[in-house]
Design an enzyme around this catalytic site. Structure first.
Site, PDB file in Angstrom:
ATOM      1  N   ASP A  50       0.806  -1.218   0.000  1.00 34.70           N
ATOM      2  CA  ASP A  50       0.000   0.000   0.000  1.00 34.70           C
ATOM      3  C   ASP A  50       0.842   1.273   0.000  1.00 34.70           C
ATOM      4  OD1 ASP A  50      -2.013  -1.848   0.317  1.00 34.70           O
ATOM      5  OD2 ASP A  50      -2.936  -0.854   2.041  1.00 34.70           O
ATOM      6  N   HIS A 194       3.783  -2.448   2.973  1.00 36.94           N
ATOM      7  CA  HIS A 194       3.879  -1.100   2.381  1.00 36.94           C
ATOM      8  C   HIS A 194       5.146  -0.963   1.554  1.00 36.94           C
ATOM      9  CE1 HIS A 194       1.065  -0.576   5.744  1.00 36.94           C
ATOM     10  NE2 HIS A 194       0.531   0.366   5.004  1.00 36.94           N
TER      11      HIS A 194
END
Ligand code: NI
Length: 238
Positions: A50, A194
């Protein structure tokens, strides 16, 4: 009539595939076209990244390419605008790109109209960068409620959360992230990471090598879903 013919052809193709099951990966898979993995039959894990694209995403894409695995990126629109070529590369190399809003807004605090525009502006940014429009979205911070789901439905997208979060942004340590990620792995799981965390990118070669030892196929969220079609506004896992 045509349906019948297609069914017969399907059986013939299946028989051909079954007899060549030990064949090496096809040229099309190597070229970045997603290889068909049946996650009902083999152990799959969806790794999701993300908040990018970031300055570290290119290195992550290199690692994914050399390991021949496909993942899902939930991108932030304003980052897509800064690094369109990275998003283009994600798509070209067979990864899935999902929508993570324009500026990582907590949607439970946003007005309905803001939610829709956060999503539609990001859809357009990805389309401009890479020629596709995302089919999945992930709400920042996992923040959803009934009202957010209704607004996301208006935008025409399903919501994808996760079965396990590495909390890599908090750990900030390659070994700790590796250990945590591997502890979260289970068949058809969806792991949150991430690509804005450099230690996560550094951890990936080791994580992928261990997953291979455990007979896991690293796949996109859509591969884990298989035939299952998520409706707009539907949340997965529920
Ligand atoms: Ni996020």
């Amino acid at each position: 009539m045509w349906r019948g013919v297609r069914a017969v052809l399907g059986i013939a193709v299946a028989a051909t595939l079954a007899s060549t099951v030990a064949a090496p990966p096809s040229a099309s898979a190597a070229a970045g076209k997603a290889a068909a993995v049946n996650c009902k039959k083999v152990k799959c894990i969806a790794l999701t990244f993300d908040d990018g694209p970031s300055p570290y995403t290119g290195a992550l894409l290199d690692t994914l390419r050399s390991n021949k695995v496909k993942v899902t990126f939930f991108v932030v629109g304003r980052q897509v605008e800064k690094r369109p070529s990275v998003v283009r590369r994600m798509v070209r190399e067979g990864h899935e790109v999902g929508n993570h809003t324009w500026d990582h807004t907590r949607l439970t605090d946003a007005l309905d109209g803001e939610i829709v525009s956060e999503l539609s502006s990001t859809q357009e940014a990805v389309h401009e960068a890479a020629g596709i429009r995302p089919k999945l979205m992930r709400p920042p911070f996992g923040a959803t409620d009934q009202r957010v789901r209704a607004a996301v439905q208006t935008a025409g997208l399903p919501l994808v959360l996760w079965t396990g979060s590495t909390r890599d942004w908090e750990l900030r340590n390659t070994k700790a992230i590796t250990r945590k990620a591997l502890s979260l792995v289970r068949p058809n799981g969806v792991i949150l990471m991430h690509d804005i965390v450099p230690e996560t990118v550094k951890a990936m070669p080791g994580i992928l090598s261990e997953l291979r030892k455990r007979d896991y196929h690293v796949v996109t969220v859509s591969s884990v879903l298989g035939d299952r079609k998520l409706e707009a506004g539907e949340q997965y896992p529920s």
